[in-house]
Design an enzyme around this catalytic site. Structure first.
Site, PDB file in Angstrom:
ATOM      1  N   ASP A   1       0.935  -1.140  -0.195  1.00 43.23           N
ATOM      2  CA  ASP A   1      -0.061   0.047   0.072  1.00 43.23           C
ATOM      3  C   ASP A   1       0.771   1.275  -0.069  1.00 43.23           C
ATOM      4  OD1 ASP A   1      -2.424  -1.297   0.043  1.00 43.23           O
ATOM      5  OD2 ASP A   1      -2.222  -1.519   2.268  1.00 43.23           O
TER       6      ASP A   1
ATOM      7  N   ASP B   1      -7.009  -1.353  -4.346  1.00 37.96           N
ATOM      8  CA  ASP B   1      -8.266  -1.227  -3.238  1.00 37.96           C
ATOM      9  C   ASP B   1      -9.245   0.158  -3.763  1.00 37.96           C
ATOM     10  OD1 ASP B   1      -7.002  -2.868  -1.552  1.00 37.96           O
ATOM     11  OD2 ASP B   1      -5.580  -1.164  -0.701  1.00 37.96           O
TER      12      ASP B   1
END
Length: 198
Positions: free
Chosen positions: A143, A177
Site C-alpha cells: 500500500d 483497493d
C-alpha cells in the site's frame, strides 16, 4: 459492454496497480514517506491482505485468506462473464470489472510477492531476490496512497476527544483497493441502473 472491453479495463488497472507496487517496493524502504501535496503522501506500508490490517490467527491464517480470495475471484469472474452474456447494463459490467481487477491486483501480491522480493524492512527490496522474505501464498500486499486530509490536535472544547491527535483519512491503500471501492461505490450510487427491475 463487450467482454473484450471489460477485459481491457481490467488489464489497464492491473498494469497500473502492479507497476506502482513494484516501483514502491524497489525504490522505498518500509515506512518511508514522501510528501506530495501535504494532504496527499506516498507512504510505503505492507499488510497481510485484510482490511484495516486485520489478520486471521494461526499458522495457516494467511494461506486460508489467500485461498478464499482466489476462489472469490473465480466467482466474480463468472459474474462478469454472465453479466456480459445477458447484456446487463454497462454500469454493472464496469463495476464488476473494477472489483475483479482490484481483487486480482491484491491477490498477485499475496500469492507471489513473498517469493520474488526480499524484505523491505530497513532496506530497499530487490525484485527476484535470492533470499525472498516469504513463501508462495504468504506475500504481503503493498500500500502507498495516503491522504491525511486532517492531521492535527482536536480543539479542547470537543467532548471526549478534545486535545487528542486526530487523523482523517488514516488508511493507506493502493490502486487495487481504489478499483474495488470505486466498483462497490458505483453499484451503490447507480443501484437502480445496475439492477433494473424487469
Amino acid at each position: 459492454m463487450s467482454l473484450k472491453k471489460a477485459s481491457l479495463l481490467i488489464l489497464i488497472i492491473l498494469v497500473i496497480d502492479q507497476v506502482s507496487k513494484i516501483y514502491i517496493k524497489t525504490n522505498f524502504m518500509l515506512g518511508e514517506e514522501v510528501d506530495v501535496l501535504g494532504w496527499f503522501r506516498i507512504l510505503f506500508v505492507e499488510n497481510d491482505g485484510m482490511a484495516w490490517g486485520a489478520k486471521i490467527p494461526g499458522a495457516y491464517g494467511k494461506i486460508l485468506l489467500t485461498s478464499f480470495r482466489i476462489v472469490a475471484i473465480f466467482f466474480i469472474g463468472y459474474w462478469l462473464w454472465d453479466s456480459v452474456r445477458k447484456k446487463a447494463p454497462k454500469i454493472l459490467i464496469i463495476s464488476i470489472s473494477l472489483i475483479l481487477a482490484g481483487a486480482i491486483g491484491n491477490i498477485i501480491d499475496s500469492v507471489f510477492y513473498g517469493v520474488i522480493f526480499d524484505s523491505s524492512l530497513g532496506q530497499i527490496a530487490t525484485l527476484f531476490a535470492e533470499e525472498p522474505y516469504g513463501e508462495l501464498l504468504k506475500g504481503k500486499v503493498v500500500d502507498m496512497l495516503y491522504f491525511p486530509l486532517y492531521n492535527d490536535t482536536l480543539p479542547n472544547w470537543i467532548p471526549f476527544w478534545g486535545g487528542e491527535r486526530f487523523v482523517f483519512f488514516e488508511p493507506v491503500f493502493n490502486i487495487a483497493d481504489t478499483a474495488i471501492s470505486t466498483g462497490f461505490g458505483l453499484l451503490l450510487v447507480f443501484n437502480k441502473k445496475a439492477f433494473p427491475k424487469k
